[in-house]
Enzyme design. Sequence first.
Site, short mmCIF file in Angstrom:
data_model
loop_
_atom_site.label_atom_id
_atom_site.label_comp_id
_atom_site.label_asym_id
_atom_site.label_seq_id
_atom_site.Cartn_x
_atom_site.Cartn_y
_atom_site.Cartn_z
CB THR A 1 40.14 42.75 40.48
OG1 THR A 1 38.96 43.55 40.67
CG2 THR A 1 41.09 43.01 41.64
N GLY A 2 40.05 41.38 37.59
CA GLY A 2 39.30 40.88 36.45
C GLY A 2 37.97 40.25 36.85
CG HIS B 1 49.20 40.68 39.80
ND1 HIS B 1 49.50 41.41 38.67
CD2 HIS B 1 48.01 40.09 39.53
CE1 HIS B 1 48.54 41.26 37.77
NE2 HIS B 1 47.62 40.47 38.28
CG ASP C 1 47.88 46.90 44.38
OD1 ASP C 1 48.83 46.18 44.76
OD2 ASP C 1 47.56 46.98 43.18
CB THR D 1 49.67 45.20 34.81
OG1 THR D 1 48.52 45.80 35.43
CG2 THR D 1 50.14 44.06 35.69
CB ILE E 1 44.34 48.03 52.02
CG1 ILE E 1 45.62 48.72 51.57
CG2 ILE E 1 43.39 49.00 52.73
CD1 ILE E 1 46.28 49.60 52.58
NE ARG E 2 42.35 41.64 53.07
CZ ARG E 2 42.90 41.88 51.88
NH1 ARG E 2 43.03 43.13 51.45
NH2 ARG E 2 43.31 40.89 51.11
NE ARG F 1 45.04 37.04 41.23
CZ ARG F 1 44.01 36.22 41.42
NH1 ARG F 1 43.68 35.86 42.65
NH2 ARG F 1 43.31 35.75 40.41
CE LYS G 1 47.65 46.53 39.93
NZ LYS G 1 48.10 45.15 39.82
CE1 TYR H 1 48.04 42.16 33.52
CE2 TYR H 1 45.75 41.89 32.89
CZ TYR H 1 46.74 41.85 33.85
OH TYR H 1 46.43 41.49 35.13
CB SER I 1 40.72 44.71 34.86
OG SER I 1 41.44 43.65 34.26
#
Length: 331
Positions: free
Chosen positions: A78-79, A243, A274, A156, A277-278, A246, A219, A130, A106
């Site tokens: 994640t960014g 993603h 991914d 990605t 997942i909680r 997103r 990914k 990327y 990332s």
Amino acid sequence: MAMVCLSDFEAYAKKYLPKIAWDFFAAGADDCSTRDENILAYKRIRFRPRMLRDVSVMDIRTKLLGTEISFPVGIAPTGFHQLAWPDGEKSTARAAKAMNTCYIASTYSTCTLEEISAAAPGSLRWFQLYIHRNRAVSQQLVQRAEALGFQGLVLTADLPYTGKRRDDVRNGFRLPPHMKLKNLEGAFEVCKMSPLDPSVTWNDIYWLRSLTHLPIIIKGILTKEDAELAVRHGVQGIIVSNHGGRQLDGGPATIDALVEVVEAVQGRVEVYLDGGIRKGSDVLKALALGAKCVFIGRPALWGLAYKGEDGLQEVLRILQDEFRLSMALAG
């Protein structure tokens, strides 16, 4: 208050992060239906628990491409981690090392690859890439990552253009002036349009393979057709991912896409997941349906927002304990 489950960290982050940062992390594309479906899909999956199976000793370790981790949960790329915590990705790397798991750094980190690897020497780190219009920039990043001891390259595939995240548009989201995309400083001054290359195709996997000895993990795969192509093009792993909802709104939840991807690859490459997942029981559901490991995105950022690396370790520890308990109770 006691942090008992991941939603406690979510509530804390929502309360204390600046609104523009919270909105950026929370954003999904368009109506956010895929983002929300990632979570809802788990709730529809039911266990068939088995009883009286000696569960007094459990081994929750697994291996990613031959390297052992303490349990099957890693940290997704994640960014902009400095939006959550001043030490940014350095804290993330330290937490992953402390918990003996994999951190995927990332391209859009607010710390350099050098800072990340110095923060957690000897840990399992992959680098997420990327591909940019300026191929020399991407090539340099890959070679830097390999020289610094990153052990995998995660391409990605689902971002030829950035999805429309309405809150970011409304907020006019930009990084605060004191934060930089540290790995790309100076790379895009001449680039007036998006630096991402929308012309990337499967053939670019061959180009990447010519640059590095690192295993390539792709990914963003959601269909059996693309899973087949990934195997044919010689990748070593697939992350089933949308993603975090997103990019394309209206695609499948990752846990729903997992089954056809696992079926298509027939064990020829490792499959991870991914999105959504909680709970530890979500991890078990993903493994039961064929994932080798899962990666968490937003929950890692909530942990950072709570207490930096200690907060992120706490998030990972809760997932680890819940996963172990779910395994035991499911027999």
